[in-house]
Write an enzyme that holds these catalytic residues in place. Structure first.
Site, PDB file in Angstrom:
ATOM      1  N   ARG A 163       0.825  -1.215   0.000  1.00  0.00           N
ATOM      2  CA  ARG A 163       0.000   0.000   0.000  1.00  0.00           C
ATOM      3  C   ARG A 163       0.859   1.266   0.000  1.00  0.00           C
ATOM      4  NH1 ARG A 163      -3.648  -3.368  -1.709  1.00  0.00           N
ATOM      5  NH2 ARG A 163      -4.214  -4.923  -0.190  1.00  0.00           N
ATOM      6  N   LYS A 285       1.074  -8.728  13.898  1.00  0.00           N
ATOM      7  CA  LYS A 285      -0.207  -9.049  13.265  1.00  0.00           C
ATOM      8  C   LYS A 285      -0.315 -10.566  13.306  1.00  0.00           C
ATOM      9  CE  LYS A 285      -2.491  -8.756   8.709  1.00  0.00           C
ATOM     10  NZ  LYS A 285      -2.408  -8.171   7.342  1.00  0.00           N
ATOM     11  N   GLU A 289      -5.668 -12.450   8.264  1.00  0.00           N
ATOM     12  CA  GLU A 289      -5.297 -12.491   6.850  1.00  0.00           C
ATOM     13  C   GLU A 289      -4.154 -13.487   6.605  1.00  0.00           C
ATOM     14  OE1 GLU A 289      -4.716  -8.297   5.843  1.00  0.00           O
ATOM     15  OE2 GLU A 289      -6.870  -8.115   5.473  1.00  0.00           O
ATOM     16  N   ASP A 368     -11.811  -1.129   7.584  1.00  0.00           N
ATOM     17  CA  ASP A 368     -10.446  -0.986   7.099  1.00  0.00           C
ATOM     18  C   ASP A 368     -10.215   0.346   6.396  1.00  0.00           C
ATOM     19  OD1 ASP A 368      -7.862  -1.628   6.533  1.00  0.00           O
ATOM     20  OD2 ASP A 368      -8.308  -3.025   4.918  1.00  0.00           O
ATOM     21  N   GLU A 396      -4.768   4.384   1.106  1.00  0.00           N
ATOM     22  CA  GLU A 396      -5.138   3.136   0.431  1.00  0.00           C
ATOM     23  C   GLU A 396      -6.523   3.198  -0.194  1.00  0.00           C
ATOM     24  OE1 GLU A 396      -4.767  -0.337   2.883  1.00  0.00           O
ATOM     25  OE2 GLU A 396      -5.698  -1.636   1.386  1.00  0.00           O
ATOM     26  N   GLU A 514     -15.229  11.814  -0.697  1.00  0.00           N
ATOM     27  CA  GLU A 514     -16.348  10.988  -0.231  1.00  0.00           C
ATOM     28  C   GLU A 514     -17.546  11.103  -1.177  1.00  0.00           C
ATOM     29  OE1 GLU A 514     -18.077  12.190   3.538  1.00  0.00           O
ATOM     30  OE2 GLU A 514     -18.837  10.161   3.873  1.00  0.00           O
TER      31      GLU A 514
HETATM   32  C1  BDP Z   1      -5.421  -3.648   4.768  1.00  0.00           C
HETATM   33  C2  BDP Z   1      -4.471  -3.739   3.645  1.00  0.00           C
HETATM   34  C3  BDP Z   1      -3.518  -4.880   3.773  1.00  0.00           C
HETATM   35  C4  BDP Z   1      -2.895  -4.877   5.145  1.00  0.00           C
HETATM   36  C5  BDP Z   1      -3.969  -4.918   6.189  1.00  0.00           C
HETATM   37  C6  BDP Z   1      -3.470  -4.745   7.604  1.00  0.00           C
HETATM   38  O1  BDP Z   1      -5.206  -3.847   2.448  1.00  0.00           O
HETATM   39  O2  BDP Z   1      -2.574  -4.719   2.758  1.00  0.00           O
HETATM   40  O3  BDP Z   1      -2.041  -5.936   5.311  1.00  0.00           O
HETATM   41  O4  BDP Z   1      -4.857  -3.869   6.000  1.00  0.00           O
HETATM   42  O5  BDP Z   1      -3.722  -3.694   8.189  1.00  0.00           O
HETATM   43  O6  BDP Z   1      -5.825  -2.316   4.798  1.00  0.00           O
HETATM   44  O7  BDP Z   1      -2.851  -5.627   8.157  1.00  0.00           O
END
Ligand code: BDP
Length: 682
Positions: A163, A285, A289, A368, A396, A514
């Site tokens: 990003r 993290k 994901e 997000d 992003e 927006e």
């Molecule tokens: C999302 C992004 C991704 C990140 C994720 C995160 O698309 O690339 O890895 O968040 O915050 O916004 O871990």
């Protein structure tokens, strides 16, 4: 002008009364301490004044006339001791500073308890002069409101940036450290000048090679960066891979309750601290994901985080554990699973179980970083756990630094949100700064927007977000407008017309973005994967939980307790009932909380469908207006910067039309409802 110097370009000031004031005071700079941070502050002051006034102050230990003096209260400089004699300095904290103009002593004194306080004070004095403020009678006392003021890089060892919209990493390329000490130092100066005191330098998605950062192979390179940061009061953090004991150790498990795993992390921490004695700690993290985490072993986030906490504890390090945890393999047909619920559902039950040196990091909203989201209901829900706010400076979902979107107004709204957590007024900013529950660790982190582009941020005006982030979290009482104005004055000079025009552009830009993108808080109408540009159904039937449920009758996600996912029940007090009920739900979040027919009438008297048409037509027009305003400034600034920004604004204006047409056409075809104003929709 490549805008490389950004807000530290120290443009030459015009002669006039203030110029004379500065010249009169800044004949000499008095420094007696040889601490490297104080020396850096002195060098910055000399560089700044020389450039702004065209005349270098004389560096001395003993002044002969009017002077600027900088020093710590206990540092033994007699002038500092006299100016600050009898002052109460204990409430300043380790990073605060005092600035006093003292006529008797013929000096302007910057005093602090620590060298970094001096550095912040000097940057502030330079900012006052750079924005052309009076310095004849200064009597300032300033301390940062938030403890941790952090930047997260999502840089990968191969040089790419997840990003990232401003070129490649300036830390790494092709799996090597660049060790570009000049750029690193300039970066540290920029960050420190707005009060940043912590930076994590690698992506939260830690790949195999980056897991090796905490081994003797790479620690010397990391120590070099940490050393540059240290001078500027910045602690270095690393993102860590939870599976490291397997990946880089010789263990077969990363189970946080396994004694061998715990010992492995303790030894690891010892190794890191031997090389970097003031290492900040780890950002993690986990179980998100597809990242590894404690779930694999039937353990929970508290087990995982506490294990790392225990390893870092003897060295004063902390674990920053992210709450961006959700099921990225969900089924869109199952309306009971709602990604918005996830962070709260995972972490609220663990409140009170985390060690003292574990800090949760919570994204500002439940999804997000969309252009509009409600505030995460975790703010207010964690009474017994240290936690940080996480913002995203990188755009992003807000135009990827090709569109102008000044985000400080958005962050302000988040920080000013009332959670009702402890009495009638419990604002997010007071939760985040630790004052509501007396958290030991508190503050804000943000995913940064910089890369190796000459101007750092790709879009020249995106520097305002980087600057604004630091300033806002140093003092959340500053307004978005004040911050914009400071940044413009420091970057472009103090010409009134220019300041007003650019300030207007910045202040309108979030609302404009927006209005031509996703309507009424619904979010997510972007292309999958790269997240740029309109695609109404792009994410709709995917597994990631980012749905709008638009069909031929209506749109929006029912998150009410009564008939939907129950998400609105995660809020407290009035927030819960306001969001729950269609009639009281704030309209900018209407489709985030409710599914309504296109004919639903808004407070304005317009239907939802008409609102979509109108805002998209208006938004595209306003994007064109941003370009026109910028074009009116031609000749009043450096031409390189002018052209660079102009190109981005041209792209934005064109692209806003694409957004308008795609969104309007989609909803026109779905609903079959004509635009009341008879505009052309295909
Ligand atoms: C999302 C992004 C991704 C990140 C994720 C995160 O698309 O690339 O890895 O968040 O915050 O916004 O871990």
């Amino acid at each position: 002008n490549t805008a490389y110097e950004a807000w530290l370009n120290y443009g030459q000031l015009k002669s006039g009364s203030l110029y004379n004031q500065y010249i009169d005071w800044c004949v000499e700079l008095v420094v007696t301490e040889d601490n490297e941070t104080i020396q850096a502050a002195a060098a910055e002051f000399i560089q700044g004044m020389t450039s702004m006034l065209g005349k270098a102050p004389l560096l001395t230990a003993k002044p002969e006339g009017p002077c600027i003096v900088i020093g710590t209260f206990q540092g033994g400089n007699p002038l500092i001791s006299r100016v600050f004699a009898g002052e109460r300095t204990d409430s300043l904290g380790p990073e605060g500073f005092l600035i006093r103009t003292n006529a008797t002593e013929q000096c302007i004194a910057v005093g602090a308890s620590t060298p970094v306080g001096i550095l912040y004070g000097v940057f502030h004095l330079l900012r006052l002069i750079g924005t052309e403020s009076e310095i004849d009678a200064l009597n300032l006392s300033m301390s940062p409101v938030n403890g941790l003021r952090m930047i997260n890089h999502w840089d990968n060892f191969d040089g790419s940036i997840e990003r990232g919209y401003a070129g490649r990493s300036f830390f790494y390329e092709s799996n090597q450290f660049l060790n570009d000490t000049k750029r690193l130092r300039d970066y540290a100066r920029l960050m420190s000048s707005v009060g940043i005191n912590a930076i994590s330098i690698n992506n939260v998605n830690v790949h195999e090679l980056e897991s090796l950062f905490i081994t003797e192979q790479y620690l010397p390179d990391i120590a070099l960066i940490a050393g540059i940061f240290r001078v500027y009061g910045i602690k270095l953090f690393l993102s860590a891979n939870f599976a490291s004991p397997i990946q880089i150790g010789a263990l077969e498990t990363a189970d946080p309750l396994d004694p061998a795993v715990r010992q492995w992390w303790k030894d690891k921490a010892g190794e890191v601290y031997r090389v970097i004695p003031d290492f900040g700690g780890f950002v993690v993290k986990a179980d998100s994901e597809n990242r590894p985490g404690p779930f694999t072993y039937g353990r929970d986030h508290a087990d995982g985080a506490n294990m790392l906490g225990e390893a870092l504890e003897p060295f004063g390090g902390i674990v920053i554990w992210r709450c961006f945890v959700y099921n990225c393999k969900q089924d869109w047909r199952d309306r009971k699973t709602d990604r918005a619920r996830a962070a709260y559902d995972h972490f609220k039950p663990l409140d009170g179980r985390f060690n003292d040196n574990v800090v949760l990091q919570i994204k500002n909203g439940p999804m997000d970083f969309q252009v509009r989201e409600p505030v995460s209901p975790l703010f207010g829900a964690l009474e017994h756990t240290n936690h940080l706010m996480e913002f995203q400076i990188a755009q992003e979902y807000t135009g990827q630094q090709r569109h102008l979107c000044y985000l400080v107004p958005q962050w302000k709204e988040v920080l000013d949100f009332n959670t009702y957590a402890k009495g009638q007024t419990t604002l997010v900013k007071h939760i985040v700064d630790g004052s509501v529950w007396g958290n030991k660790y508190n503050g804000v982190a943000a995913v940064t927007n910089v890369g190796d582009d000459m101007n750092w941020t790709g879009h020249g005006l995106a520097q305002a977000n980087l600057y604004g982030y630091g300033r806002l979290i140093w003092n959340p009482e500053l307004t978005a407008k004040e911050i914009a104005e400071e940044w413009i004055r420091l970057t472009f000079g103090t010409d009134k017309g220019l300041v007003v025009a650019i300030r207007g552009m910045l202040m309108d830009s979030w609302r404009i973005y927006e209005s031509y993108t996703a309507p009424l808080g619904v979010g997510w109408m972007v292309n999958p994967d790269h997240h740029y540009g309109p695609n109404v159904d792009g994410c709709e039937y995917a597994k990631w939980g980012t749905y709008h449920y638009a069909d031929h009758k209506g749109i929006g996600v029912d998150r009410s307790v009564k008939s939907g996912t129950g998400y609105s029940g995660q809020y407290m007090g009035l927030n819960a009932s306001n969001y729950e009920n269609l009639a009281s739900c704030p309209e900018e979040l209407l489709l985030f909380f409710h599914h309504v027919p296109y004919t639903h009438v808004l407070q304005s008297g317009q239907t939802v469908i008409q609102h979509i048409y109108d805002t998209h037509f208006e938004g595209a027009e306003q994007a064109a207006q941003l370009l026109a305003t910028w074009e009116s400034l031609e000749g009043s600034m450096d031409s390189g910067l002018y052209v660079q920004v102009k190109q981005r604004l041209e792209e934005q204006a064109e692209h806003a039309q694409e957004w308008r047409d795609r969104i309007n056409t989609y909803f026109y075809r779905k609903s079959g409802i004509e635009d009341l104003k008879g505009r052309k929709i295909y």
